[in-house]
Scaffold this active site. Structure first.
Site, PDB file in Angstrom:
ATOM      1  N   GLU A 185      86.619  74.117  60.383  1.00 50.02           N
ATOM      2  CA  GLU A 185      87.007  73.486  61.650  1.00 50.02           C
ATOM      3  C   GLU A 185      88.165  72.534  61.400  1.00 50.02           C
ATOM      4  O   GLU A 185      88.142  71.761  60.442  1.00 50.02           O
ATOM      5  CB  GLU A 185      85.806  72.738  62.261  1.00 50.02           C
ATOM      6  CG  GLU A 185      86.065  72.286  63.685  1.00 50.02           C
ATOM      7  CD  GLU A 185      84.810  71.773  64.389  1.00 50.02           C
ATOM      8  OE1 GLU A 185      83.875  72.570  64.616  1.00 50.02           O
ATOM      9  OE2 GLU A 185      84.771  70.576  64.709  1.00 50.02           O
ATOM     10  N   ASP A 235      76.421  69.589  63.159  1.00 51.18           N
ATOM     11  CA  ASP A 235      77.336  70.154  62.161  1.00 51.18           C
ATOM     12  C   ASP A 235      76.918  71.575  61.763  1.00 51.18           C
ATOM     13  O   ASP A 235      77.769  72.403  61.473  1.00 51.18           O
ATOM     14  CB  ASP A 235      77.355  69.298  60.891  1.00 51.18           C
ATOM     15  CG  ASP A 235      77.425  67.816  61.178  1.00 51.18           C
ATOM     16  OD1 ASP A 235      78.365  67.180  60.727  1.00 51.18           O
ATOM     17  OD2 ASP A 235      76.522  67.298  61.863  1.00 51.18           O
ATOM     18  N   ASP A 259      81.937  72.950  58.840  1.00 45.58           N
ATOM     19  CA  ASP A 259      82.308  71.802  59.684  1.00 45.58           C
ATOM     20  C   ASP A 259      82.428  70.615  58.715  1.00 45.58           C
ATOM     21  O   ASP A 259      81.419  70.039  58.314  1.00 45.58           O
ATOM     22  CB  ASP A 259      81.228  71.549  60.737  1.00 45.58           C
ATOM     23  CG  ASP A 259      81.599  70.406  61.665  1.00 45.58           C
ATOM     24  OD1 ASP A 259      82.757  69.946  61.627  1.00 45.58           O
ATOM     25  OD2 ASP A 259      80.720  69.958  62.425  1.00 45.58           O
TER      26      ASP A 259
END
Lengths: 164, 164
Positions: free
Chosen positions: A67, A140, A7
């Site tokens: 992501e 995260d 992330d």
């Protein structure tokens, strides 16, 4: 297979490494890479690349997933995240590891079965599926583990598809 | 001082190296780094970083400057440019070279005296000031030389400011 999920962010990048074998998943490592906000953007990107490189050197990783960045939110934040994601993708690809991208809703859909699950639900399902007491640290980390699980799932699906 | 200017992009990155000494500027090198559109984004970023690294190793460079990304235009293009710029900033900073950022209108203002000059005017003024017959190749090359000139000008201004 060992999958690294990311992330991305300039301030905080969440990472999670899972092992996926015979439809069973387990967590190998997870955490957050932070950069010093006192530094220039360029020097923070140097820090970030060095840390991700160490991670990739320290663990066996067969595939990675990251992501996707959204531009809808704050313009400057989106730019910083896109720059961080560029640096992360480069260092992972440079090691010969294939890297895929998923949107947050693709990840939620893969992990919980619903593309609109909230952060708490996503985190709870991830903990349950990986047999963890809970996912520590900022969101995260849960998102990074979720991205890794999402990729493992797509990989299994595409392998089965190829065999049938 | 030797200044590297960059107009970043995933498909084409323009670069220009100028020497600025005693208020006089001359062009040392300029060109375009391209990446193979058949490759994945991650592999294109690996190519881009390798090419910029070669450039930075081959020339003496005291300072670098990069054109800032705009999100207003196509979302996917902006993301690709932001990723490319992140990779470029990282590899330059990793060599210990300071890197500044300027918007297109800051560059136009510094080079031509007008923030709204069109591409043709900008290119003509750059050629004239650097004593070139004209700037060959795509507009990225002229923009990169302009960014380098803009930085040299800001640098001279700040040095004079510090001395006064």
């Amino acid at each position: 297979m060992f999958v690294l999920g990311i992330d991305p962010g300039l301030t905080r990048t969440g990472y999670g490494i899972i092992e996926s074998r015979g439809g069973r998943e387990s967590a190998i490592a997870a955490g957050v890479v932070r950069t010093d906000p006192q530094l220039t953007t360029a020097d923070r990107l140097v820090e970030l690349r060095r840390d991700i490189e160490m991670l990739v050197n320290d663990y066996t990783i067969d595939a990675a997933a990251i992501e996707q960045v959204f531009v809808n939110r704050n313009r400057n934040t989106a730019m910083a995240v896109a720059r961080a994601s560029g640096v992360i993708m480069e260092v992972i690809a440079q090691k010969g590891i294939p890297i895929a991208e998923y949107t947050p809703s693709q990840m939620k859909m893969a992990v919980t079965g619903s593309g609109s699950a909230d952060k708490k639900q996503v985190s709870a399902v991830i903990s349950m599926r990986l047999g963890l007491q809970g996912v520590d640290g900022p969101a995260d980390v849960a998102d990074a583990l979720g991205i890794a699980m999402c990729h493992a799932q797509h990989h299994v699906a595409s392998t089965l598809g190829a065999k049938s």
